[in-house]
Design a protein around this motif. Structure first.
Motif, short mmCIF file in Angstrom:
data_model
loop_
_atom_site.label_atom_id
_atom_site.label_comp_id
_atom_site.label_asym_id
_atom_site.label_seq_id
_atom_site.Cartn_x
_atom_site.Cartn_y
_atom_site.Cartn_z
N LEU A 156 0.91 -1.40 0.02
CA LEU A 156 -0.05 -0.18 0.04
C LEU A 156 0.92 1.01 -0.05
O LEU A 156 1.76 1.51 0.92
N LEU A 157 0.79 2.12 -0.91
CA LEU A 157 1.61 3.41 -1.13
C LEU A 157 0.54 4.66 -0.79
O LEU A 157 -0.43 4.75 -1.17
N LEU A 158 1.21 5.06 0.51
CA LEU A 158 0.37 6.33 1.06
C LEU A 158 1.12 7.60 0.82
O LEU A 158 2.00 7.86 1.32
N ASP A 159 0.33 8.33 0.12
CA ASP A 159 1.04 9.98 -0.50
C ASP A 159 0.44 10.96 0.54
O ASP A 159 -0.66 11.50 0.41
N GLU A 160 1.00 11.44 1.46
CA GLU A 160 0.93 12.39 2.48
C GLU A 160 -0.47 12.11 3.07
O GLU A 160 -1.42 13.22 3.02
N PRO A 161 -0.58 11.21 3.72
CA PRO A 161 -1.96 10.88 4.55
C PRO A 161 -2.43 11.96 5.46
O PRO A 161 -3.57 12.09 5.67
N SER A 162 -1.62 12.66 6.21
CA SER A 162 -1.85 13.66 7.19
C SER A 162 -1.88 14.85 6.82
O SER A 162 -2.57 15.71 7.75
N LEU A 163 -1.79 15.19 5.50
CA LEU A 163 -2.06 16.50 4.78
C LEU A 163 -3.12 17.20 5.20
O LEU A 163 -4.35 16.59 4.87
N GLU A 191 5.47 11.25 3.57
CA GLU A 191 5.13 12.41 4.28
C GLU A 191 6.15 13.35 4.55
O GLU A 191 7.27 13.37 4.20
N GLN A 192 5.17 14.66 4.60
CA GLN A 192 6.38 15.95 4.68
C GLN A 192 6.50 16.06 6.28
O GLN A 192 7.59 16.61 6.70
N SER A 193 5.65 15.50 7.09
CA SER A 193 5.80 15.82 8.36
C SER A 193 6.39 14.49 9.08
O SER A 193 5.63 13.47 9.26
N ALA A 194 7.92 14.78 9.16
CA ALA A 194 8.66 13.64 9.46
C ALA A 194 8.26 13.09 10.86
O ALA A 194 8.36 11.81 11.07
N ALA A 195 7.79 13.72 11.82
CA ALA A 195 7.75 13.28 13.07
C ALA A 195 6.69 12.28 13.18
O ALA A 195 7.12 11.23 14.07
N VAL A 196 5.61 12.44 12.73
CA VAL A 196 4.44 11.22 12.72
C VAL A 196 5.03 10.06 11.88
O VAL A 196 5.02 8.89 12.57
N ALA A 197 5.70 10.31 11.08
CA ALA A 197 6.07 9.18 10.03
C ALA A 197 7.20 8.24 10.73
O ALA A 197 6.86 6.93 10.64
N VAL A 227 18.66 15.97 9.57
CA VAL A 227 17.35 15.69 9.32
C VAL A 227 16.23 16.68 10.16
O VAL A 227 15.42 17.40 9.53
N LYS A 228 16.65 17.10 11.24
CA LYS A 228 15.90 18.00 12.10
C LYS A 228 15.68 19.44 11.32
O LYS A 228 14.93 19.93 11.24
N ARG A 229 17.00 19.90 11.10
CA ARG A 229 17.12 21.14 10.08
C ARG A 229 16.27 21.23 8.95
O ARG A 229 15.46 21.96 8.78
N ILE A 230 16.41 20.22 8.16
CA ILE A 230 15.77 19.98 6.83
C ILE A 230 14.32 19.70 6.77
O ILE A 230 13.34 20.27 6.19
N TYR A 231 14.07 18.67 7.71
CA TYR A 231 12.64 18.07 7.58
C TYR A 231 11.55 18.06 8.82
O TYR A 231 10.55 18.16 8.70
N LEU A 232 12.22 18.56 10.01
CA LEU A 232 11.54 18.46 11.02
C LEU A 232 11.17 20.25 11.30
O LEU A 232 10.79 20.37 12.21
N GLY A 233 11.62 21.08 10.33
CA GLY A 233 11.66 22.31 10.58
C GLY A 233 12.49 22.93 11.85
O GLY A 233 12.03 23.89 12.36
#
Lengths: 234, 299
Positions: A156-163, A191-197, A227-233
């Motif tokens: 199953l491919l999930l594209d940004e489910p939390s958006l 995911e864009q929101s790394a923390a949940v993923a 990772v924090k800098r780039i993806y966790l904002g």
């Protein structure tokens, strides 16, 4: 389960994904992280077969599927829950779900799976005759997920489910994603929101402008300043 | 001046014209929904269908029922060919390329018909079985009028059942709403599109016969304005909406006939202007059409 080797995808002459290799083992949740435009969705579309790679190979269950049509891939058990949910607003909830099973012969197994989806998402059962466009954002995401399950996917491919969903709904959604994995479905999660993923993933890849930047187990990645800098904002 | 009998009589004429527009609008709205194509070629099918029946029924003497099935089949086949030859290769390209192709196909057919049949209109006699007159105290009508209303309603009903109840029909609505996601579902989009052309073209060709039998005259260029008005019906009803296309067809047919009937005679020749005036008015008040839903932005 899924093995991508040196994948390159271009839109015209503009490369969206360059030389990306990744693996997803059976039963895992693997996540692809990255900012907007990093090439995450493009990668998923190439796995689904709706975008033709300019280079590289895709193997699924040990077989090369690089040139296989999307229809065949759906039949072989790949399903995509698209970004922005992509539900059919003018169709009813039940019609949406049945379209998920479009490639399967219409029989009792489909009926049984429909019941299972309704058990998993009771809200959808209450609204099955309702036009899907009238659902709330969270319900629409449940519908998209349910529709994905109706094809009886192995991957199953999930594209940004939390958006665009409220934090509480996101938590509910991720609980369901874990539950789906427990039923034996392998999941590739973008995911864009790394923390949940990273909270649910067994392994993670990080894309930046179409290139693979990093990969590793969530606990390894979480500790990295990059990772924090780039993806966790951060 | 005003009498109920006159009003009823004209309303019936409006409903009949509305049936014709509604049938044409069905095919156009489905194709537009999927491909974002204003299919001018749809108008060519009206002409082709009318002349097809003219030749096989009046000239070759095939009986009426068989002729009608043949025209449906022939129209469907033309739709299939049109899609396979002219449109399929252009998909995924700019939408305007499809539009120009359809205009090109229409112009080609119109000129071809002009060359092969005649630049002069043909008289199309209503088949005897459809020319029976009925007079009641309120209404005078012929059997063709009943035939148009009944056959149109049956076709619309069948079409609705098809899109609501069958797997392929649901897939067609899904494809019209979001082609890319339809592909994710494993729907063979090309087959859905072919079928949309086949059904739409078959109905359009049949409509050509209805037109000829009702109005008594067919010509090489009959399809153009009729096709454009059918598209107006699509837009008035709400682009992409199947019930909307039908409602739009009836609104347009009634408005066209009733405005001609009740405005002073000197306005009669401006009926096309009135139709387009209605279009502009409806769109100003309801930009999405009478039954339209707001379009999703396509990515």
């Amino acid at each position: 389960m899924l093995n991508i080797e040196h994948l390159t995808v271009k839109y015209g002459v503009i490369p969206a994904v360059m030389d990306v290799s990744l693996r997803v083992e059976k039963g895992q949740i693997v996540t692809i992280l990255g900012a907007n435009g990093a090439g995450k969705t493009t990668t998923l579309k190439a796995i689904m077969g709706v975008l033709r790679p300019a280079g590289g190979r895709i193997y699924y269950q040990g077989m090369e599927v690089t040139a296989v049509s999307p229809v065949q891939r759906v039949r072989q058990g790949i399903a995509l829950v698209p970004e922005g949910r992509g539900i059919f607003n003018r169709l009813t909830v039940e019609e949406n779900l049945l379209l998920g099973a479009y490639c399967r012969p219409k029989n009792d197994a489909v009926k049984k799976d429909l019941e299972e989806v309704y058990t998993l998402f009771p809200r959808l059962a209450e609204r099955k005759k309702q036009v899907a466009g009238t659902l709330s954002g969270g319900e629409q995401q449940m519908l998209a997920l349910g529709r994905g399950l109706m094809s009886k996917p192995k991957l199953l491919l999930l594209d940004e489910p939390s958006l665009g969903l409220a934090p509480l709904i996101v938590r509910e959604l991720y609980a369901l994603i874990t539950k789906i994995r427990e039923q034996g479905v392998t999941i590739l999660l973008v995911e864009q929101s790394a923390a949940v993923a990273l909270g649910v993933a067994d392994y993670a890849y990080v894309l930046e402008s179409g290139n693979l930047k990093l990969s590793g187990k969530p606990e390894e990645l979480k500790s990295l300043e990059d990772v924090k800098r780039i993806y966790l904002g951060g | 001046m005003f009498s109920w009998s006159y009003f009823l009589q004209q309303s019936m004429n409006g409903v009949i014209l509305g049936c014709i527009y509604a049938l044409l609008a069905l095919g156009m709205t489905v194709v537009y929904g999927i491909l974002r194509l204003i299919n001018f070629a749809h108008g060519a099918l009206i002409t082709i269908g009318a002349f097809f029946v003219y030749f096989i029924f009046f000239r070759a003497g095939i009986n009426l029922a068989a002729s009608l099935f043949l025209v449906l089949g022939f129209g469907g086949l033309m739709g299939l060919l049109l899609d396979a030859v002219a449109y399929r290769k252009l998909r995924g390209g700019p939408e305007v390329a499809l539009l120009i192709t359809s205009l090109g196909f229409y112009t080609f057919v119109e000129n071809f018909m002009k060359m092969v049949v005649s630049p002069q209109p043909y008289a199309f006699k209503t088949p005897a079985s459809l020319a029976v007159m009925y007079r009641t105290s309120l209404l005078t009508f012929r059997s063709i009028d009943i035939f148009i209303i009944v056959s149109s309603l049956l076709i619309m009903l069948a079409f609705n059942l098809f899109v609501k109840r069958t797997r392929m029909g649901i897939a067609m609505r899904a494809t019209a709403e979001n082609l890319e996601v339809a592909r994710f579902m494993g729907i063979e989009v090309n087959r859905v599109i072919s079928l949309a052309f086949v059904l739409g073209s078959a109905i359009a060709a049949f409509t050509g016969f209805l037109w000829g039998a009702k109005y008594g005259q067919i010509s090489y260029d009959m399809g153009f304005l009729t096709g454009v008005k059918a598209f107006v019906a699509v837009v008035v009803g709400g682009v992409g909406s199947i019930p909307g296309a039908m409602v739009g067809g009836f609104v347009l047919g009634l408005a066209e006939i009733l405005s001609t009937a009740f405005l002073p005679t000197r306005f009669a020749e401006y009926r096309d202007g009135i139709v387009f005036g209605i279009l502009i008015l409806v769109l100003l008040l309801r930009p999405a059409g009478l039954m339209g839903v707001k379009e999703e932005v396509r990515v």
